[in-house]
Design a protein around this motif. Structure first.
Motif, PDB file in Angstrom:
ATOM      1  N   CYS A   1       1.931  -6.589  -5.335  1.00 37.14           N
ATOM      2  CA  CYS A   1       1.163  -6.606  -6.744  1.00 37.14           C
ATOM      3  C   CYS A   1       0.801  -5.382  -7.440  1.00 37.14           C
ATOM      4  O   CYS A   1       2.411  -4.530  -6.912  1.00 37.14           O
ATOM      5  CB  CYS A   1      -0.429  -5.587  -5.904  1.00 37.14           C
ATOM      6  N   ASN A   2       1.068  -5.550  -8.739  1.00 38.93           N
ATOM      7  CA  ASN A   2       1.261  -4.465  -9.945  1.00 38.93           C
ATOM      8  C   ASN A   2       0.494  -4.259 -10.789  1.00 38.93           C
ATOM      9  O   ASN A   2      -0.987  -4.849 -10.829  1.00 38.93           O
ATOM     10  CB  ASN A   2       2.144  -5.681 -10.604  1.00 38.93           C
ATOM     11  N   ALA A   3       0.259  -3.026 -11.251  1.00 37.46           N
ATOM     12  CA  ALA A   3      -0.733  -2.838 -11.774  1.00 37.46           C
ATOM     13  C   ALA A   3       0.060  -2.034 -13.472  1.00 37.46           C
ATOM     14  O   ALA A   3       0.866  -1.386 -13.731  1.00 37.46           O
ATOM     15  CB  ALA A   3      -1.316  -1.363 -11.412  1.00 37.46           C
ATOM     16  N   GLU A   4      -0.492  -2.390 -14.792  1.00 35.62           N
ATOM     17  CA  GLU A   4       0.135  -2.372 -16.135  1.00 35.62           C
ATOM     18  C   GLU A   4      -0.600  -0.698 -16.646  1.00 35.62           C
ATOM     19  O   GLU A   4      -1.645  -0.965 -16.059  1.00 35.62           O
ATOM     20  CB  GLU A   4      -0.706  -3.149 -16.776  1.00 35.62           C
ATOM     21  N   LEU A   5      -0.017   0.196 -16.288  1.00 30.65           N
ATOM     22  CA  LEU A   5      -0.363   1.874 -17.104  1.00 30.65           C
ATOM     23  C   LEU A   5      -0.960   2.278 -18.121  1.00 30.65           C
ATOM     24  O   LEU A   5       0.601   1.988 -18.947  1.00 30.65           O
ATOM     25  CB  LEU A   5      -0.190   2.561 -15.459  1.00 30.65           C
ATOM     26  N   ARG A   6      -1.755   2.661 -18.776  1.00 32.05           N
ATOM     27  CA  ARG A   6      -1.709   3.004 -20.413  1.00 32.05           C
ATOM     28  C   ARG A   6      -0.962   4.494 -20.262  1.00 32.05           C
ATOM     29  O   ARG A   6      -1.247   4.800 -19.162  1.00 32.05           O
ATOM     30  CB  ARG A   6      -2.959   3.419 -20.957  1.00 32.05           C
ATOM     31  N   PRO A   7      -0.175   5.207 -21.288  1.00 28.59           N
ATOM     32  CA  PRO A   7       0.771   4.613 -22.200  1.00 28.59           C
ATOM     33  C   PRO A   7       1.139   3.262 -21.969  1.00 28.59           C
ATOM     34  O   PRO A   7       1.718   1.812 -22.233  1.00 28.59           O
ATOM     35  CB  PRO A   7       1.920   4.745 -23.082  1.00 28.59           C
ATOM     36  N   ARG A   8       2.398   3.188 -21.036  1.00 26.36           N
ATOM     37  CA  ARG A   8       3.701   2.017 -21.504  1.00 26.36           C
ATOM     38  C   ARG A   8       4.319   2.683 -19.800  1.00 26.36           C
ATOM     39  O   ARG A   8       5.735   3.254 -19.543  1.00 26.36           O
ATOM     40  CB  ARG A   8       4.751   2.317 -21.890  1.00 26.36           C
ATOM     41  N   ALA A   9       3.355   2.273 -18.648  1.00 27.32           N
ATOM     42  CA  ALA A   9       4.164   2.574 -16.752  1.00 27.32           C
ATOM     43  C   ALA A   9       3.561   0.970 -16.098  1.00 27.32           C
ATOM     44  O   ALA A   9       2.789   0.686 -16.414  1.00 27.32           O
ATOM     45  CB  ALA A   9       4.005   4.207 -16.681  1.00 27.32           C
ATOM     46  N   GLN A  10       4.404   1.231 -14.913  1.00 29.58           N
ATOM     47  CA  GLN A  10       4.069   0.129 -14.150  1.00 29.58           C
ATOM     48  C   GLN A  10       3.385   0.950 -12.851  1.00 29.58           C
ATOM     49  O   GLN A  10       4.230   1.700 -12.610  1.00 29.58           O
ATOM     50  CB  GLN A  10       4.982  -1.316 -14.115  1.00 29.58           C
ATOM     51  N   ALA A  11       3.139   0.304 -11.901  1.00 33.17           N
ATOM     52  CA  ALA A  11       2.959   0.702 -10.624  1.00 33.17           C
ATOM     53  C   ALA A  11       3.461  -0.835  -9.712  1.00 33.17           C
ATOM     54  O   ALA A  11       2.687  -1.748 -10.484  1.00 33.17           O
ATOM     55  CB  ALA A  11       2.058   1.479  -9.763  1.00 33.17           C
ATOM     56  N   TRP A  12       3.982  -0.745  -8.509  1.00 37.41           N
ATOM     57  CA  TRP A  12       3.732  -1.605  -7.481  1.00 37.41           C
ATOM     58  C   TRP A  12       3.315  -1.428  -6.126  1.00 37.41           C
ATOM     59  O   TRP A  12       3.939   0.258  -5.926  1.00 37.41           O
ATOM     60  CB  TRP A  12       5.961  -1.763  -7.669  1.00 37.41           C
ATOM     61  N   GLY A  13       3.246  -2.437  -5.101  1.00 37.96           N
ATOM     62  CA  GLY A  13       2.887  -2.119  -3.916  1.00 37.96           C
ATOM     63  C   GLY A  13       4.321  -2.114  -3.106  1.00 37.96           C
ATOM     64  O   GLY A  13       4.963  -3.154  -4.261  1.00 37.96           O
ATOM     65  N   GLN A  14       4.348  -2.717  -2.169  1.00 33.19           N
ATOM     66  CA  GLN A  14       5.754  -2.763  -1.627  1.00 33.19           C
ATOM     67  C   GLN A  14       5.657  -4.326  -0.981  1.00 33.19           C
ATOM     68  O   GLN A  14       6.709  -4.800  -0.239  1.00 33.19           O
ATOM     69  CB  GLN A  14       4.850  -1.615   0.100  1.00 33.19           C
ATOM     70  N   GLY A  15       4.604  -5.054  -0.859  1.00 27.73           N
ATOM     71  CA  GLY A  15       4.752  -6.035  -0.840  1.00 27.73           C
ATOM     72  C   GLY A  15       3.877  -6.650   0.333  1.00 27.73           C
ATOM     73  O   GLY A  15       4.086  -6.499   1.437  1.00 27.73           O
ATOM     74  N   THR A  16       3.412  -8.471   0.453  1.00 25.60           N
ATOM     75  CA  THR A  16       3.215  -9.042   1.701  1.00 25.60           C
ATOM     76  C   THR A  16       3.821 -10.332   1.899  1.00 25.60           C
ATOM     77  O   THR A  16       4.198 -11.212   0.725  1.00 25.60           O
ATOM     78  CB  THR A  16       1.691  -8.861   1.403  1.00 25.60           C
ATOM     79  N   GLN A  17       4.531 -10.938   2.841  1.00 25.50           N
ATOM     80  CA  GLN A  17       4.997 -11.631   2.921  1.00 25.50           C
ATOM     81  C   GLN A  17       3.875 -12.934   3.258  1.00 25.50           C
ATOM     82  O   GLN A  17       2.947 -12.749   3.735  1.00 25.50           O
ATOM     83  CB  GLN A  17       5.792 -11.566   4.188  1.00 25.50           C
ATOM     84  N   VAL A  18       4.067 -14.013   2.394  1.00 25.15           N
ATOM     85  CA  VAL A  18       3.486 -15.466   2.888  1.00 25.15           C
ATOM     86  C   VAL A  18       4.330 -16.492   2.801  1.00 25.15           C
ATOM     87  O   VAL A  18       5.699 -16.760   2.171  1.00 25.15           O
ATOM     88  CB  VAL A  18       2.417 -15.938   1.295  1.00 25.15           C
ATOM     89  N   THR A  19       3.853 -17.398   3.831  1.00 21.66           N
ATOM     90  CA  THR A  19       5.214 -18.299   4.327  1.00 21.66           C
ATOM     91  C   THR A  19       3.831 -19.556   4.552  1.00 21.66           C
ATOM     92  O   THR A  19       3.369 -19.159   5.654  1.00 21.66           O
ATOM     93  CB  THR A  19       6.055 -17.873   5.891  1.00 21.66           C
ATOM     94  N   VAL A  20       4.507 -20.273   4.060  1.00 20.16           N
ATOM     95  CA  VAL A  20       4.222 -22.283   4.597  1.00 20.16           C
ATOM     96  C   VAL A  20       5.009 -22.962   5.231  1.00 20.16           C
ATOM     97  O   VAL A  20       6.196 -22.927   4.555  1.00 20.16           O
ATOM     98  CB  VAL A  20       3.750 -22.312   2.903  1.00 20.16           C
ATOM     99  N   SER A  21       5.003 -23.149   6.294  1.00 22.28           N
ATOM    100  CA  SER A  21       5.570 -23.780   6.841  1.00 22.28           C
ATOM    101  C   SER A  21       4.975 -25.551   6.756  1.00 22.28           C
ATOM    102  O   SER A  21       3.913 -25.913   6.135  1.00 22.28           O
ATOM    103  CB  SER A  21       5.302 -23.578   8.155  1.00 22.28           C
ATOM    104  N   SER A  22       5.964 -25.981   6.511  1.00 26.51           N
ATOM    105  CA  SER A  22       5.707 -27.946   6.285  1.00 26.51           C
ATOM    106  C   SER A  22       4.914 -28.433   7.267  1.00 26.51           C
ATOM    107  O   SER A  22       5.377 -28.387   8.489  1.00 26.51           O
ATOM    108  CB  SER A  22       6.606 -28.634   5.641  1.00 26.51           C
TER     109      SER A  22
END
Length: 117
Positions: free
Chosen positions: A96-117
């Protein structure tokens, strides 16, 4: 500052669905847009979907169109990404990513998605 916490990743079979959630806290008035990125092993991080925080207008990368849906609930400061018809090539860490005014960003830690065939 803005803090982002993702949840909802996991292991699913091809054709299945997952719903990712991103809870936003902090200085939310500075947010102009929210995005979901993903990064697969050995690949660059790529933008998957985006949503304008005020208007709700959305953008999807071609590979996500018709399968993924991004939404936000401003009152709950939450952004979600519904993943349908998942394919093995969707396997990645989703951020997840946030665009912040005036010019910045914030990021989450991430979450794993695994799709098996």
């Amino acid at each position: 500052q803005v803090q982002l916490v993702e949840s909802g990743g996991g292991l699913v079979q091809a054709g299945g669905s997952l719903r990712l959630s991103c809870v936003v806290s902090g200085r939310t008035v500075s947010i102009s847009g929210m995005n979901w990125f993903r990064q697969a092993p050995g690949k660059e991080r790529e933008l998957v979907a985006a949503i304008n925080w005020s208007s709700g207008s959305t953008y999807y990368v071609d590979s996500a169109k018709g399968r993924f849906t991004i939404s936000r609930e401003n009152a709950k400061n939450t952004v979600e990404l519904q993943l349908n018809s998942l394919k093995p090539e969707d396997t990645a860490v989703y951020y997840c990513n946030a665009e912040l005014r005036p010019r910045a960003q914030a990021w989450g830690q991430g979450t794993q998605v695994t799709v098996s065939s």
